[in-house]
Every structure is written in structure tokens, then in C-alpha cells.
Write a protein that holds these residues in place. Structure first.
Motif, PDB file in Angstrom:
ATOM      1  N   ASN A  46     -11.551   0.932   9.465  1.00 30.21           N
ATOM      2  CA  ASN A  46     -11.237   1.550   8.341  1.00 30.21           C
ATOM      3  C   ASN A  46     -10.515   2.730   8.549  1.00 30.21           C
ATOM      4  OD1 ASN A  46     -12.032  -0.334   6.436  1.00 30.21           O
ATOM      5  ND2 ASN A  46     -13.923   0.903   5.582  1.00 30.21           N
ATOM      6  N   GLU A  48      -9.374   6.291   6.818  1.00 27.04           N
ATOM      7  CA  GLU A  48      -9.333   6.975   5.363  1.00 27.04           C
ATOM      8  C   GLU A  48      -8.489   8.224   5.819  1.00 27.04           C
ATOM      9  OE1 GLU A  48     -12.858   7.242   3.688  1.00 27.04           O
ATOM     10  OE2 GLU A  48     -12.115   8.833   2.123  1.00 27.04           O
ATOM     11  N   ALA A  50      -7.188  12.077   4.144  1.00 25.04           N
ATOM     12  CA  ALA A  50      -7.896  12.847   3.522  1.00 25.04           C
ATOM     13  C   ALA A  50      -7.905  12.902   1.816  1.00 25.04           C
ATOM     14  CB  ALA A  50      -7.130  14.391   3.916  1.00 25.04           C
ATOM     15  N   ASP A  51      -6.886  12.147   1.264  1.00 26.76           N
ATOM     16  CA  ASP A  51      -6.710  12.157  -0.162  1.00 26.76           C
ATOM     17  C   ASP A  51      -7.331  10.876  -0.795  1.00 26.76           C
ATOM     18  OD1 ASP A  51      -5.129  10.044   0.836  1.00 26.76           O
ATOM     19  OD2 ASP A  51      -3.327  10.625  -0.303  1.00 26.76           O
ATOM     20  N   GLY A  52      -8.243  10.313   0.216  1.00 26.74           N
ATOM     21  CA  GLY A  52      -9.185   8.991  -0.198  1.00 26.74           C
ATOM     22  C   GLY A  52      -8.455   7.800  -0.032  1.00 26.74           C
ATOM     23  N   ASP A  53      -7.193   7.626   0.489  1.00 25.44           N
ATOM     24  CA  ASP A  53      -6.562   6.329   0.445  1.00 25.44           C
ATOM     25  C   ASP A  53      -6.947   5.824   1.885  1.00 25.44           C
ATOM     26  OD1 ASP A  53      -5.132   5.172  -1.595  1.00 25.44           O
ATOM     27  OD2 ASP A  53      -3.735   6.615  -1.329  1.00 25.44           O
ATOM     28  N   THR A  54      -6.923   4.345   1.886  1.00 23.93           N
ATOM     29  CA  THR A  54      -7.635   3.642   3.164  1.00 23.93           C
ATOM     30  C   THR A  54      -6.760   2.620   3.506  1.00 23.93           C
ATOM     31  OG1 THR A  54      -9.039   2.249   1.944  1.00 23.93           O
ATOM     32  CG2 THR A  54      -9.919   4.055   2.328  1.00 23.93           C
ATOM     33  N   ARG A  56      -7.102  -0.970   6.289  1.00 20.87           N
ATOM     34  CA  ARG A  56      -8.033  -1.966   7.181  1.00 20.87           C
ATOM     35  C   ARG A  56      -7.104  -2.202   8.486  1.00 20.87           C
ATOM     36  NH1 ARG A  56     -11.889  -0.864   3.841  1.00 20.87           N
ATOM     37  NH2 ARG A  56     -12.396  -2.420   2.122  1.00 20.87           N
ATOM     38  N   THR A  90      -6.161  -4.753  -1.865  1.00 15.69           N
ATOM     39  CA  THR A  90      -6.097  -3.677  -2.470  1.00 15.69           C
ATOM     40  C   THR A  90      -5.642  -2.505  -1.584  1.00 15.69           C
ATOM     41  OG1 THR A  90      -7.807  -4.113  -3.952  1.00 15.69           O
ATOM     42  CG2 THR A  90      -7.313  -1.915  -4.000  1.00 15.69           C
ATOM     43  N   VAL A  91      -6.101  -2.593  -0.414  1.00 16.64           N
ATOM     44  CA  VAL A  91      -5.642  -1.512   0.476  1.00 16.64           C
ATOM     45  C   VAL A  91      -4.791  -2.304   1.712  1.00 16.64           C
ATOM     46  CG1 VAL A  91      -7.648  -0.102   0.056  1.00 16.64           C
ATOM     47  CG2 VAL A  91      -7.775  -1.821   2.163  1.00 16.64           C
TER      48      VAL A  91
END
Lengths: 162, 370
Positions: A46, A48, A50-54, A56, A90-91
Motif C-alpha cells: 500500500n 499512502e 500524507a493527506d490519507g489517499d492510498t 495498491r 476504490t483506490v
């Protein structure tokens, strides 16, 4: 004892391990975090931001010579991995192909002025591609221009590039 | 983590949970929302059930649990059942080992069930003891009570108690008025607190009327009986600790756990007799298995222990009961023990301090071998 030191199985495992750790180092240099997924959905890492988006990552490493055609690396990907990567998630998800030197002794050079990791990596997004009729592998193209760098890893985590 | 629970998580419930726990929405698009805690921890909440929903939900739960210093299972259970308070009953509260004998575990589970039923009946109408079957309201409530796994490292029974009559999805989250909900849970807590206070007062010389006075708080003979049984078998009793964690969807100030020391259990048992004074002896049928045979070689009384379902005039419960048998019946008991047969014991029982005892056995019949 296929995983005994020096065997093909052991070398495959080591190159996979080395590939993941190399990406971890690149991600750190890009200011993002890199971790193993909480649940194993077939992805290796994963990313990630810094703003939380990720994002795979599915990582493939090879010691074999990779064919280049039309300015792209051509790689035979297992069908199940292809199906996983082409799904709408989703990601964002990416395939990363890393080439390493055949001999483990040649993977890293340590010198006074620093370390050198002798490998190169390209990425591609397969999301949205059609299903494959193949039963074993699907040949995918990774543009030579899609070089994996700290900056591209950061952009992957932030939702692009695709 | 339980992927089945993760898969069935409701996105709205998770969003409400995060909001209740002080997280704030940072940004969103069609696919996901990013939530941020006070310490800048971030979680990604998927807005659609795509193929990575379970994986993302697992990551969210793990991160929320770490942030709150709670276990992942605990958080997942809370997210999965927003309409339920969590009741914990810790038996062997002072024991270092989380393991208990299986018969005790079964007995404790039965006792917890009876404690909840006693509270549900008392929340409907306060009575010293309850005769006959349950009302349909109590039955409907009971049908929705869920048992969940024990906590790691302890033998703790955990049950989910519905906070109101409506299914959780009909709750008006998060603007729920907590004044008119969870009447059973409130009755259970007030009843257990009052029971402990009555037992403490009685052990310090108060009159037995303290138990009658506690009925208005939810105490009943059945509630006391369940508490005594939660303490374990006679001679091996231990402290009992009961606590309730309110669901996030209807938060209230924390409720302190209620601890009942083993020394109070015989006093509570006396309270059972007090509250059942009007029905000292009743006919009953005990159906179950012979778990122990007791007889000195060639001489002495022949006693058996039967673990099973006791159907008595004042109610029904699962119990382990020890009683004497004549020679013929004892031979049958030996055969039942050997073959694993079910036995049916018609008897008269008395609610006597400290426990329910068999006064006489009317018949002892063998049932079907397992």
C-alpha cells in the motif's frame, strides 16, 4: 528444500523481498508511507500519501531479460493477477515490474560516496482493461517512459498517474 | 479480522461512528472520504462497495482501533451492531487463567441468559419473583440478544443488548434521545447494583426486608439466582464483575463495572429464598445427563448430579443439581452415565438458602441414548 539458500526458490524470494524494500525506500524518499495491506487481496504494498489517499501495488521482479517493443517492456502476467489489476477499485492500483541483475552479489554496490541499487522499475495501470480470454498469462506492456521514482510513487498515492 | 463482518459494515454507520468519536471529514470524492482524528491520523472510508471494500474497511478498523487503544475486534463489533449495548460478565474475576471447566462455562452462559431475561421481565413489571412464561415483549427482546466471543486473555461472557424495539437500521442516528431507550439494560444495572447493596446491608446485620425493598430497583429472585450462578458452583465460587459499554450511537456517561465479591453470593442466595417465600416447594422436571455419581463403596447414600433443563412452576433454567436416589434408580443412573442416556427426573424442589435443592425424587426415568 526449494527455499534453501542458493536455490532458485530462495533467490526468487530474496528478489521479491528486495523489490518491496527498494520500493519502500523510494516511497520514503517521496514523502509517502509504504506498508503491507491489512488484508491480503493479492496486492503486495500500500502507498499512502500524507493527506490519507492510498494506492495498491502489485510488484513483479525478474532476473530474466525483458523484451522491449514499441518503447514498452513486454511482460507475461498471470491471468489472476491481470484480473485483479484490471478491476475497478476504490483506490488506484498499479503493476510495477522491477528488473534485477541475475546474480544477487550484483544487486547492490556499496561505496564511500553511497549505495547503488542496481535495478530499474516501470509501472502501469491496468484498471478498466477488458477481460482476457487467456487461461495462463496475459502479455502486458509497461511503457519505458513510466519510470518508478519517488515522485511517481507519490503521484500514484495521490490518485494519479494512470 | 472477521471478513464477513467487514463485508456487512454499513457505510453510514461507520461515518456516524467516526463523527461520534471526534473524527472530522477532510475531503471526499465519488469513491471515498478521508477522515482525520485530532492527532492527524487519517482513515479512508470507501463510499462504494467495490472489490476492495473489505480490505479498506479492515485498514480503517485497524487504524481506528489503534488510535483509540482498543482491540480491532472490539471496534468491529461496535461498528457492526450500532443498536446494541455491550454487556460483559466476568466470572473468575481474580483468576490468572482464562480457562474454566466446560460445565462451568455452560452454567455461566445459562446464568447470563437468565440475568438478561430477569432484567427484561423486571423492566416490564417489577416483581419479587416471576411465575409462568415470558410475555411476548420479553420474548421478542430476548430473540434479539446476541452473544459475542470472549475477550482475549480472559473468560468473559459478552452479550449485545438491543437498546430499543426497532431494528438498528431504523435508529435515528445520531440524534437519538437516550432517555427512552435501553430500559432492559438500565433495569439490569440498577437491579444488580441494588442486589449488591442489599446483600452488603444484610451481611452487616440488616433485616431480610432489604431484598424486598430492592424489588423496585429491578431485583427479583431470578436476577439474584442468575448472579449466584454466575459466581460458579457451590464451594468454588469467585468474584463476578458486570459492566456495560454503551453503543456509540447512543452515548451516555461511562457506567462503572459492578463487582460482587464471592462472600456476598451466599447472602444473595438468601435473598432468593426471601423473594420466593411464597413458593417454598414446587414440582419440577429435570431433563438432562448424569454428570457425576457419588457413592462410598458398598455403603452410604447414593447421590447423582444431573446437568440439564429444569422446568419448575416458577420458571425454567439450565442447572446442575445433586440429589439422592434409591438403589433401583441409582442403577439406572449408572446405566445412563455409562451410555450417555438422557434422564427425566420428576421431583419436588425448594428454593432454599443458599440454592435450589431437590427435596424428593418422584420418578427417575431413562431417556434416549446419545
Amino acid at each position: 528444500m526449494t527455499n534453501a539458500k542458493g536455490t532458485e526458490g530462495w533467490l526468487n524470494r530474496q528478489q521479491g523481498f528486495f523489490g518491496e524494500k527498494t520500493l519502500g525506500a523510494l516511497a520514503a524518499a517521496g514523502g509517502i508511507s509504504c506498508s503491507k495491506p491489512e488484508l491480503d487481496l493479492g496486492f503486495d504494498l500500500n502507498l499512502e500519501a500524507a493527506d490519507g489517499d492510498t494506492a495498491r501495488l502489485q510488484i513483479k521482479t525478474t532476473r530474466s531479460r525483458v523484451t522491449i517493443r514499441d518503447q514498452s517492456l513486454r511482460y507475461s502476467l498471470e491471468v489472476d493477477a491481470y484480473e485483479r489489476l484490471r478491476r475497478k477499485l476504490t483506490v488506484p492500483s498499479f503493476l510495477i515490474l522491477m528488473e534485477v541483475r541475475p546474480r544477487i552479489e550484483d544487486w547492490v554496490t556499496c561505496a564511500d560516496r553511497g549505495f547503488t541499487l542496481h535495478r530499474r522499475a516501470r509501472y502501469v495501470s491496468l484498471q478498466g482493461l477488458p477481460a482476457s480470454p487467456n487461461s495462463a498469462t496475459v502479455t502486458v506492456s509497461l511503457p519505458l517512459a513510466n519510470m518508478v521514482t519517488p515522485e511517481t510513487l507519490r503521484r500514484m498515492a495521490e490518485g494519479g498517474p494512470t | 479480522m472477521n471478513s464477513g463482518l467487514l463485508e456487512s459494515l454499513e457505510i453510514d454507520h461507520v461515518r456516524d461512528y467516526l463523527r461520534q468519536m471526534g473524527w472530522r471529514a477532510d475531503k471526499s470524492n465519488d469513491d471515498r472520504e478521508i477522515w482525520v482524528a485530532d492527532d492527524e491520523t487519517r482513515v479512508l472510508l470507501p463510499r462504494r462497495r467495490l472489490d476492495d471494500f473489505v480490505s479498506l474497511a479492515a485498514e480503517l478498523v485497524a487504524r481506528v482501533a489503534a488510535n483509540a487503544h482498543r482491540t480491532e475486534d472490539d471496534v468491529l463489533i461496535e461498528l457492526s451492531w450500532p443498536g446494541y449495548d455491550k454487556l460483559t460478565a466476568r466470572t473468575h474475576a481474580d483468576s490468572a487463567s482464562p480457562a474454566v471447566p466446560i460445565q462451568e462455562a455452560i452454567g455461566a452462559t445459562d446464568a447470563l441468559r437468565d440475568l438478561v431475561v430477569a432484567a427484561a421481565r423486571a423492566s416490564e413489571s417489577r416483581q419479587a419473583n416471576f411465575r409462568g412464561g415470558w410475555s411476548s415483549t420479553v420474548g421478542r427482546y430476548f430473540d434479539r440478544v446476541q452473544m459475542i466471543p470472549s475477550m482475549p486473555g480472559s473468560f468473559t461472557l459478552r452479550a449485545l443488548l438491543p437498546i430499543n424495539a426497532e431494528p438498528p437500521e431504523q435508529l435515528l442516528l445520531p440524534a437519538l434521545d437516550t432517555a427512552n431507550i435501553r430500559s432492559v439494560t438500565r433495569t439490569l444495572l440498577s437491579g444488580v447494583r441494588a442486589a449488591r447493596a442489599a446483600a452488603e446491608a444484610r451481611s452487616q446485620g440488616a433485616d431480610t426486608n432489604v431484598f424486598d425493598a430492592a424489588v423496585s430497583e429491578g431485583v427479583s429472585a431470578e436476577l439474584l439466582d442468575a448472579l449466584v450462578r454466575l459466581g460458579g458452583p457451590e464451594g468454588e465460587t469467585s468474584a463476578v464483575e458486570l459492566g456495560v459499554a454503551w453503543t456509540y450511537s447512543a452515548p451516555e456517561p461511562r457506567s462503572e463495572p459492578i463487582r460482587i465479591e464471592p462472600g456476598l453470593l451466599p447472602v444473595l442466595a438468601e435473598g432468593i429464598a426471601v423473594l420466593r417465600a411464597s413458593i417454598e416447594e414446587v414440582s419440577a422436571v429435570l431433563t438432562g445427563s448424569v454428570t457425576r455419581l457419588h457413592r462410598e463403596p458398598n455403603i452410604g447414600a447414593s447421590e447423582v448430579t444431573v446437568q440439564g433443563y429444569l422446568d419448575a412452576g416458577a420458571g425454567s433454567s439450565t442447572r446442575s443439581m445433586k440429589f439422592e436416589l434409591d438403589e433401583v434408580s441409582y442403577s439406572r443412573a449408572i446405566a445412563a452415565h455409562r451410555d450417555g442416556s438422557t434422564v427425566r427426573v420428576a421431583c419436588t424442589v425448594r428454593f432454599d438458602s443458599p440454592r435450589l435443592v431437590v427435596v424428593r425424587v418422584t420418578s427417575f426415568e431413562l431417556g434416549v441414548a446419545r
